[in-house]
Design a protein around this motif. Structure first.
Motif, short mmCIF file in Angstrom:
data_model
loop_
_atom_site.label_atom_id
_atom_site.label_comp_id
_atom_site.label_asym_id
_atom_site.label_seq_id
_atom_site.Cartn_x
_atom_site.Cartn_y
_atom_site.Cartn_z
N VAL A 85 0.88 -1.28 0.12
CA VAL A 85 -0.09 -0.01 -0.13
C VAL A 85 0.98 1.16 0.02
O VAL A 85 0.58 2.47 -0.52
CB VAL A 85 -1.04 0.03 1.24
N ALA A 86 2.18 1.21 0.58
CA ALA A 86 2.99 2.44 0.51
C ALA A 86 4.68 1.79 0.25
O ALA A 86 4.81 0.65 0.77
CB ALA A 86 2.79 3.21 1.58
N LEU A 87 5.51 2.59 -0.13
CA LEU A 87 6.88 2.34 0.08
C LEU A 87 7.43 3.47 1.03
O LEU A 87 7.00 4.78 1.06
CB LEU A 87 7.63 2.45 -1.36
N THR A 104 2.72 -3.86 8.39
CA THR A 104 3.95 -4.41 8.40
C THR A 104 4.82 -4.24 7.17
O THR A 104 4.40 -3.92 6.26
CB THR A 104 3.93 -6.21 8.65
N ALA A 105 6.33 -4.16 7.56
CA ALA A 105 7.10 -3.53 6.60
C ALA A 105 7.80 -4.86 6.25
O ALA A 105 8.45 -5.55 6.90
CB ALA A 105 7.99 -2.42 7.11
N GLU A 106 8.17 -5.03 4.71
CA GLU A 106 9.06 -5.83 4.33
C GLU A 106 10.09 -5.19 3.54
O GLU A 106 9.82 -4.17 2.69
CB GLU A 106 8.26 -6.79 3.25
N PRO A 107 11.48 -5.79 3.56
CA PRO A 107 12.47 -5.28 2.97
C PRO A 107 12.18 -5.23 1.37
O PRO A 107 12.14 -6.47 0.79
CB PRO A 107 13.79 -5.87 3.36
N ILE A 108 12.47 -4.24 0.50
CA ILE A 108 12.68 -4.24 -0.97
C ILE A 108 14.08 -4.24 -1.16
O ILE A 108 14.58 -4.71 -2.06
CB ILE A 108 11.64 -3.35 -1.47
N GLU A 115 23.32 3.75 -0.06
CA GLU A 115 23.07 3.91 1.37
C GLU A 115 21.44 3.88 1.53
O GLU A 115 20.95 4.29 2.70
CB GLU A 115 23.47 5.37 1.93
N MET A 116 20.73 3.55 0.31
CA MET A 116 19.23 3.56 0.50
C MET A 116 18.51 2.52 0.87
O MET A 116 18.85 1.43 0.29
CB MET A 116 18.68 4.14 -0.88
N ASN A 117 17.71 2.44 1.87
CA ASN A 117 16.85 1.26 2.23
C ASN A 117 15.45 1.71 1.85
O ASN A 117 14.99 2.68 1.97
CB ASN A 117 16.87 1.10 3.64
N ILE A 118 14.59 0.63 1.29
CA ILE A 118 13.16 0.70 0.81
C ILE A 118 12.51 -0.29 1.33
O ILE A 118 12.82 -1.34 1.11
CB ILE A 118 13.11 0.84 -0.65
N ASP A 119 11.35 -0.05 2.12
CA ASP A 119 10.42 -1.02 2.72
C ASP A 119 9.00 -0.85 1.75
O ASP A 119 8.90 0.13 1.72
CB ASP A 119 10.09 -0.85 3.95
#
Ligand code: ZN
Ligand code: ZN
Length: 413
Positions: free
Chosen positions: A211-213, A401-405, A390-394
């Protein structure tokens, strides 16, 4: 092993790849090419390939940077609404009648550097307004189309400032060939493998329907909503009539559209944006409820502000794209001063118009229905780079709940 392929052979392969896999030209179609004058030899080669696969007619809309500059320098200050409408009407006719289009991109990144940004933005707005009927057809994937690049001296000089002019051109050609996989023994097979790999990633993200990043990186803390039934695309596309084509050569990105009313937080650029001949550097955009509410830039702030103020939709986002930091273009470590390349070096967002095919049934919707579903509309669509090592995206699920992308700029699934 691959160095024995001559320049002429690579150029021939480039034209072949462009017509067969890029445009996906079908026997019986017309092809309209937009190209700068410098591209004439390449255009002749492309036309030959097009007729060999059965094109009925190849037509060319030539343009010239030098003439565009002369106009902005010397034409009457109140004349910039003038536009040769027949130009883009011709393009619109081709796509309306089932034809295909190809654009050859080759521009001096510094062309308008010394010019009044108000006039440059005005000229761009008038051009985009006339282009929009044809663009609407291509952005809805009602026709097959592609964009490729070709080096010109001013552009090559900008990318390789320390070399002499012939070396600059040769180096930029080599980079285009390499990033388009033309140094491979069988470029078409190499692209088919690339497409198969990316298809798995698209399928994964499409099944997830996040539903969102959520983005975190130095200078970036940002959340962006994804509309219900969004579709991730990448590398290849299909027209409604079933023709497969590759809209950009080269291409590495996987992208979808954001919800135009759901973006909050701060995003920092990680690469300069070359827009209308002006280099916009180190900029920060602040979002509230989908709108850009604050703009700041180390250089080019006025040009960026003009872009954001073009119309209502230009203060909102129309594209979310994911590119791993290890992509071949990123690995060159170069700034290309061309979105076609730079967007494939980094995860990015686009200010402005959303692609309707990024939403299930988006191409069948009225403007109002598309807007209600979260689709953004604007005269502009401009990508800017935010990805880094250095970028993290969930990905956020419906229950929060967040899942790593992505982790440290690389795929995490
Ligand atoms: Zn993009
Ligand atoms: Zn884009």
């Amino acid at each position: 092993m691959t160095n024995d392929i001559t320049f002429e052979q690579k150029l021939e392969n480039y034209a072949d790849l462009t017509i067969k896999l890029g445009v996906g030209l079908q026997a019986g179609q017309r092809l309209a090419i937009r190209a700068p004058l410098e591209a004439a030899p390449l255009v002749r080669l492309l036309a030959k390939k097009a007729y060999q696969v059965g094109a009925r007619l190849v037509d060319v809309l030539w343009h010239d940077d030098a003439l565009n500059l002369t106009r902005i320098q010397y034409a009457p200050r109140d004349s910039f609404d003038e536009f040769p409408a027949w130009h883009l009407d011709g393009l619109r006719q081709v796509v309306e009648q089932g034809g295909a289009t190809l654009r050859i991109q080759a521009a001096d990144p510094d062309l308008f550097k010394e010019q009044d940004p108000d006039i440059v933005a005005h000229v761009e707005r008038v051009f985009n307004a006339h282009l929009s009927p044809a663009r609407r057809i291509s952005m809805s994937n009602l026709c097959n189309w592609s964009v490729i690049a070709m080096p010109i001296p001013s552009w090559a000089a900008k990318v390789f400032p320390d070399d002499d002019p012939p070396t600059q051109l040769a180096k930029l050609w080599e980079l285009i060939f390499r990033t388009c996989r033309l140094d491979q023994p069988d470029p078409i097979a190499a692209w088919q493998q690339h497409m198969a790999r990316v298809r798995l990633q698209k399928d994964y993200l499409n099944a997830k329907q996040y539903v969102a990043l959520k983005y975190t990186a130095p200078g970036t803390d940002f959340k962006i909503g994804l509309p219900t039934n969004h579709i991730w695309h990448g590398i290849d596309a299909q027209t409604n009539s079933g023709i497969t084509f590759i809209p950009n050569l080269p291409t590495e990105e996987i992208f979808t559209m954001p919800h135009s009313a759901q973006a909050d937080g701060v995003v920092s650029s990680t690469k300069p944006l070359s827009h209308n001949g002006v280099l916009i550097k180190d900029f920060v955009l602040t979002f509230e409820g989908g709108r850009i509410v604050k703009v700041s830039a180390q250089t080019g702030e006025k040009t960026l502000r003009k872009l954001v103020e073009t119309d209502d939709g230009s203060s909102r986002l129309g594209e979310i794209a994911l590119v791993p930091h290890s992509s071949p273009i990123s690995q060159t470590g170069l700034l290309f001063y061309s979105t076609l390349f730079d967007e494939n070096a980094s995860s990015h967002l686009a200010i402005g118009k959303a692609y309707r095919f990024c939403l299930d049934h988006g191409t069948d919707m009225s403007d109002e229905q598309f807007a209600v579903a979260g689709g953004n509309n604007s005269l502009v669509h401009v990508d800017f780079m935010i990805g880094s090592a250095e970028m993290n995206i969930d990905g956020l699920m419906r229950d929060g709940t967040a899942e790593p992308i992505m982790r440290q700029g690389e795929w995490a699934f």
